[in-house]
Write an enzyme that holds these catalytic residues in place. Structure first.
Site, PDB file in Angstrom:
ATOM      1  N   LEU A   9       5.789  -1.444  -0.297  1.00 40.34           N
ATOM      2  CA  LEU A   9       6.646  -2.387  -1.018  1.00 40.34           C
ATOM      3  C   LEU A   9       6.517  -2.175  -2.525  1.00 40.34           C
ATOM      4  O   LEU A   9       5.428  -2.269  -3.080  1.00 40.34           O
ATOM      5  CB  LEU A   9       6.267  -3.833  -0.667  1.00 40.34           C
ATOM      6  CG  LEU A   9       6.279  -4.167   0.830  1.00 40.34           C
ATOM      7  CD1 LEU A   9       6.019  -5.652   1.043  1.00 40.34           C
ATOM      8  CD2 LEU A   9       7.607  -3.765   1.477  1.00 40.34           C
ATOM      9  N   ARG A  16       5.034  -9.958 -14.614  1.00 40.30           N
ATOM     10  CA  ARG A  16       3.776 -10.210 -15.319  1.00 40.30           C
ATOM     11  C   ARG A  16       3.301  -8.979 -16.119  1.00 40.30           C
ATOM     12  O   ARG A  16       2.423  -9.081 -16.955  1.00 40.30           O
ATOM     13  CB  ARG A  16       2.695 -10.647 -14.304  1.00 40.30           C
ATOM     14  CG  ARG A  16       2.961 -12.028 -13.737  1.00 40.30           C
ATOM     15  CD  ARG A  16       2.127 -12.324 -12.488  1.00 40.30           C
ATOM     16  NE  ARG A  16       2.719 -11.739 -11.277  1.00 40.30           N
ATOM     17  CZ  ARG A  16       2.234 -11.890 -10.049  1.00 40.30           C
ATOM     18  NH1 ARG A  16       1.139 -12.609  -9.862  1.00 40.30           N
ATOM     19  NH2 ARG A  16       2.827 -11.326  -9.011  1.00 40.30           N
ATOM     20  N   GLU A 156      -0.883 -18.878  -0.738  1.00 45.12           N
ATOM     21  CA  GLU A 156      -0.510 -18.124  -1.937  1.00 45.12           C
ATOM     22  C   GLU A 156      -0.788 -18.909  -3.216  1.00 45.12           C
ATOM     23  O   GLU A 156      -0.517 -20.107  -3.301  1.00 45.12           O
ATOM     24  CB  GLU A 156       0.976 -17.755  -1.876  1.00 45.12           C
ATOM     25  CG  GLU A 156       1.299 -16.671  -0.879  1.00 45.12           C
ATOM     26  CD  GLU A 156       0.536 -15.378  -1.130  1.00 45.12           C
ATOM     27  OE1 GLU A 156       0.271 -15.031  -2.297  1.00 45.12           O
ATOM     28  OE2 GLU A 156       0.189 -14.703  -0.136  1.00 45.12           O
ATOM     29  N   LYS A 351      -0.578  28.726 -30.024  1.00 44.27           N
ATOM     30  CA  LYS A 351       0.541  28.196 -29.253  1.00 44.27           C
ATOM     31  C   LYS A 351       1.370  29.341 -28.710  1.00 44.27           C
ATOM     32  O   LYS A 351       1.603  30.319 -29.417  1.00 44.27           O
ATOM     33  CB  LYS A 351       1.335  27.297 -30.203  1.00 44.27           C
ATOM     34  CG  LYS A 351       2.616  26.844 -29.790  1.00 44.27           C
ATOM     35  CD  LYS A 351       3.892  26.970 -30.518  1.00 44.27           C
ATOM     36  CE  LYS A 351       4.655  28.198 -30.685  1.00 44.27           C
ATOM     37  NZ  LYS A 351       6.018  28.073 -31.110  1.00 44.27           N
ATOM     38  N   ALA A 380     -10.787  35.430 -40.410  1.00 48.52           N
ATOM     39  CA  ALA A 380     -10.669  34.036 -40.838  1.00 48.52           C
ATOM     40  C   ALA A 380      -9.409  33.828 -41.654  1.00 48.52           C
ATOM     41  O   ALA A 380      -9.091  34.633 -42.525  1.00 48.52           O
ATOM     42  CB  ALA A 380     -11.893  33.650 -41.662  1.00 48.52           C
TER      43      ALA A 380
HETATM   44  C1  UD1 Z   1       0.484 -10.338  -2.878  1.00 47.27           C
HETATM   45  C2  UD1 Z   1       0.208 -11.220  -1.651  1.00 47.27           C
HETATM   46  C3  UD1 Z   1      -1.168 -11.848  -1.806  1.00 47.27           C
HETATM   47  C4  UD1 Z   1      -2.211 -10.746  -1.940  1.00 47.27           C
HETATM   48  C5  UD1 Z   1      -1.865  -9.799  -3.091  1.00 47.27           C
HETATM   49  C6  UD1 Z   1      -2.771  -8.587  -3.044  1.00 47.27           C
HETATM   50  C7  UD1 Z   1       2.397 -12.011  -0.940  1.00 47.27           C
HETATM   51  C8  UD1 Z   1       3.335 -13.142  -0.910  1.00 47.27           C
HETATM   52  N1  UD1 Z   1       1.240 -12.232  -1.560  1.00 47.27           N
HETATM   53  O1  UD1 Z   1       0.542 -11.174  -4.027  1.00 47.27           O
HETATM   54  O2  UD1 Z   1      -1.461 -12.632  -0.664  1.00 47.27           O
HETATM   55  O3  UD1 Z   1      -3.477 -11.341  -2.169  1.00 47.27           O
HETATM   56  O4  UD1 Z   1      -0.511  -9.330  -2.993  1.00 47.27           O
HETATM   57  O5  UD1 Z   1      -2.545  -7.754  -4.146  1.00 47.27           O
HETATM   58  O6  UD1 Z   1       2.689 -10.965  -0.377  1.00 47.27           O
HETATM   59  N2  UD1 Z   1       7.506  -6.771  -3.828  1.00 47.27           N
HETATM   60  C9  UD1 Z   1       8.724  -6.391  -3.336  1.00 47.27           C
HETATM   61  N3  UD1 Z   1       9.752  -7.311  -3.310  1.00 47.27           N
HETATM   62  C10 UD1 Z   1       9.570  -8.577  -3.738  1.00 47.27           C
HETATM   63  C11 UD1 Z   1       8.310  -8.981  -4.217  1.00 47.27           C
HETATM   64  C12 UD1 Z   1       7.289  -8.043  -4.247  1.00 47.27           C
HETATM   65  O7  UD1 Z   1       8.912  -5.227  -2.930  1.00 47.27           O
HETATM   66  O8  UD1 Z   1      10.542  -9.346  -3.676  1.00 47.27           O
HETATM   67  C13 UD1 Z   1       6.433  -5.759  -3.910  1.00 47.27           C
HETATM   68  C14 UD1 Z   1       5.927  -5.563  -5.324  1.00 47.27           C
HETATM   69  O9  UD1 Z   1       6.627  -4.509  -5.989  1.00 47.27           O
HETATM   70  C15 UD1 Z   1       4.453  -5.227  -5.131  1.00 47.27           C
HETATM   71  C16 UD1 Z   1       4.106  -5.880  -3.783  1.00 47.27           C
HETATM   72  O10 UD1 Z   1       5.332  -6.184  -3.143  1.00 47.27           O
HETATM   73  O11 UD1 Z   1       4.216  -3.840  -5.054  1.00 47.27           O
HETATM   74  C17 UD1 Z   1       3.313  -7.175  -3.966  1.00 47.27           C
HETATM   75  O12 UD1 Z   1       4.047  -8.093  -4.759  1.00 47.27           O
HETATM   76  P1  UD1 Z   1       3.349  -8.943  -5.899  1.00 47.27           P
HETATM   77  O13 UD1 Z   1       4.389  -9.764  -6.575  1.00 47.27           O
HETATM   78  O14 UD1 Z   1       2.502  -8.116  -6.731  1.00 47.27           O
HETATM   79  O15 UD1 Z   1       2.456  -9.934  -5.012  1.00 47.27           O
HETATM   80  P2  UD1 Z   1       1.101 -10.652  -5.439  1.00 47.27           P
HETATM   81  O16 UD1 Z   1       1.435 -11.850  -6.250  1.00 47.27           O
HETATM   82  O17 UD1 Z   1       0.182  -9.683  -6.037  1.00 47.27           O
HETATM   83 MG    MG Z   2       0.433  -7.749  -6.720  1.00 42.71          MG
END
Ligand code: UD1
Ligand code: MG
Length: 451
Positions: A9, A16, A156, A351, A380
């Protein structure tokens, strides 16, 4: 791992990070974060990999990973559960088990995930997840268990239900699923307070139905650390850097002060090489065996043979064959190629030039767009004047030539084999083999030998 497929994902907004660059394209030890889970799945022998991207980052992620994976575009960042459901089209009914990883957790280890897949199968679980205890749960998902220790769900941070500074067991964001169970239940999860659908809601759904939901615990909580902001990015980078150094030391590389040595993830180093303090090896650098690099060297995207020494110098896109020494305080730029036993001392810049075997350039000077024959001596202060204000020209110095101190070689120009130039010569015409050129502009003075 034939019946397995992987989903990564990487479609989140990454707000952030406060960055124009998509979060999973930020680098950790010189490697884009998204490449870590991709390579981990490959190492596990999982060929089918789908990466969930956003419409915005899809071109860049595709540009990086190419056709080695499939893509599923999540139209809006509506949560990790929603992102996972986008991959269904590419995978439906074609696999039995799914391994799901996030693009922002590069510290997850191969051994751990391998063990997870094994216990997932052994327990006949529908959902397995990587968990571990940390001193502060921060913005991660907290694992909830009942009195008997069974997982009841994941809470969460975004839903505001836990103390960020309190210790707890957290969810590392690595999951194994039974594919049929997943697709059936994913549709049913309700959005959390933020309006997003969480993958983590599946834990409560599975637990409530009495299906097998298990946590696989890691003893190394560092593995669980994800990157949501730049403080975490720096922390994860530090952890990865320590890990990389430890791996090289165990593989036979010495470091007198490991804390001051930076080695990127894609670097390779040969046995019995010694890395001295304040040294950075970055990009795709390859270093041979029995070398001494540092103190204070920066080596980027360069190739160094066996038995070389690079002291307090910077190499970028350079190649050194075996037994070459460079520095202190020299700068080798892209296309610098030093053949076996060449020596470059201090304050030299090279280079796009090839220095033949045994070439000596002991002191300050500039060599650009040149080829230098074997055993030539470059005095030199010699300079290849390669740029006339409009274009670059080449200099050729043949084998055993002796270029005197402060010689200016106004390119295009050639110094023949065994020829010499006097100190301060400004050479504007070719010097035939065996002859001497002196003066400003230089005249050919030494007669041709007749023997
Ligand atoms: C998430 C987990 C949390 C875990 C943590 C570990 C969820 C809801 N929470 O939180 O329980 O402890 O990771 O690091 O899953 N992403 C998508 N589509 C979206 C949202 C996110 O593809 O709509 C992808 C992001 O690009 C990322 C990953 O999912 O690579 C995690 O998303 P992120 O927003 O970082 O979740 P956390 O708040 O870290
Ligand atoms: Mg994350």
């Amino acid at each position: 791992m034939g019946q397995w497929a992987g989903v990564i994902l990487a479609a989140g907004a990454g707000e952030r990070m406060r960055s124009r660059l998509s979060k999973t394209l930020h680098t950790v030890c010189g490697k884009e974060m998204i490449r870590y889970p991709v390579e981990l799945l490959r190492q596990l022998g999982i060929d089918r990999v789908v990466v969930a991207t956003s419409p915005a980052n899809n071109p860049d992620v595709r540009g990086l990973l190419g056709d080695s994976v499939e893509y599923a575009v999540q139209p809006e960042p509506q949560g990790t559960g929603d992102a996972l459901s986008q991959a269904r089209g590419a995978l439906a009914n074609r696999v039995e088990h799914l391994l799901v990883l996030y693009g922002d957790t590069p510290l997850v280890r191969y051994d751990t995930v391998k063990q997870m897949t094994t216990s997932h199968l052994n327990h006949g679980a529908v959902m397995s997840m990587l968990v571990g205890s940390v001193p502060a749960v921060k913005d991660l998902g907290r694992v909830a268990r009942d009195e008997s220790g069974r997982i009841t769900g994941i809470v969460e941070a975004a839903d505001g239900e836990h103390e960020p500074d309190a210790p707890g067991e957290i969810n590392g964001g690595v999951y194994c699923f039974s594919a049929s169970w997943l697709w059936e239940n994913l549709e049913r999860i309700a959005p959390g307070r933020t309006g997003e659908k969480y993958i983590t809601s599946l834990a409560a759904a599975g637990a409530a139905a009495g299906s097998g939901v298990i946590g696989v615990e890691t003893q190394d909580p560092e593995e669980l650390l994800g990157v949501n902001n730049r403080i975490q990015l720096a922390y994860v980078e530090g952890a990865m850097r320590r890990r990389i150094r430890d791996e090289w030391m165990l593989a036979g590389v010495s470091m007198t002060d490991p804390d001051s040595v930076f080695i990127d993830a894609d670097v390779s180093i040969g046995q019995d090489t010694l890395l001295l303090p304040n040294t950075m090896l970055t990009g795709g650098t390859e270093i041979g065996a029995r070398c001494e690099v540092g103190p204070g060297s920066v080596v980027r995207d360069s190739k160094i043979g066996d038995g070389c020494r690079v002291t307090a110098s910077m190499l970028e896109g350079a190649t050194l064959e075996d037994g070459v020494s460079v520095g202190p305080f020299s700068h080798l730029r892209p296309g610098a190629y030093l053949e076996t036993g060449a020596h470059v001392g201090n304050f030299a810049e090279i280079k796009e030039s090839r220095l033949g075997p045994g070439v000596m350039m002991g002191h300050f000077g500039y060599v650009g767009d040149a080829s230098i024959g074997a055993e030539a001596n470059l005095g030199a202060g010699m300079v290849t004047c390669n740029y006339d204000g409009e274009s670059k020209h080449r200099t050729v110095i043949e084998a055993n030539a002796f270029v005197g101190c402060d010689t200016m070689l106004v390119a295009p120009v050639k110094v023949g084999a065994g020829a010499a130039t006097g100190a301060g010569a400004v050479v504007t015409t070719d010097v035939p083999p065996g002859r001497l050129a002196v003066g400003v502009p230089a005249r050919i003075s030494r007669p041709e030998t007749t023997d």
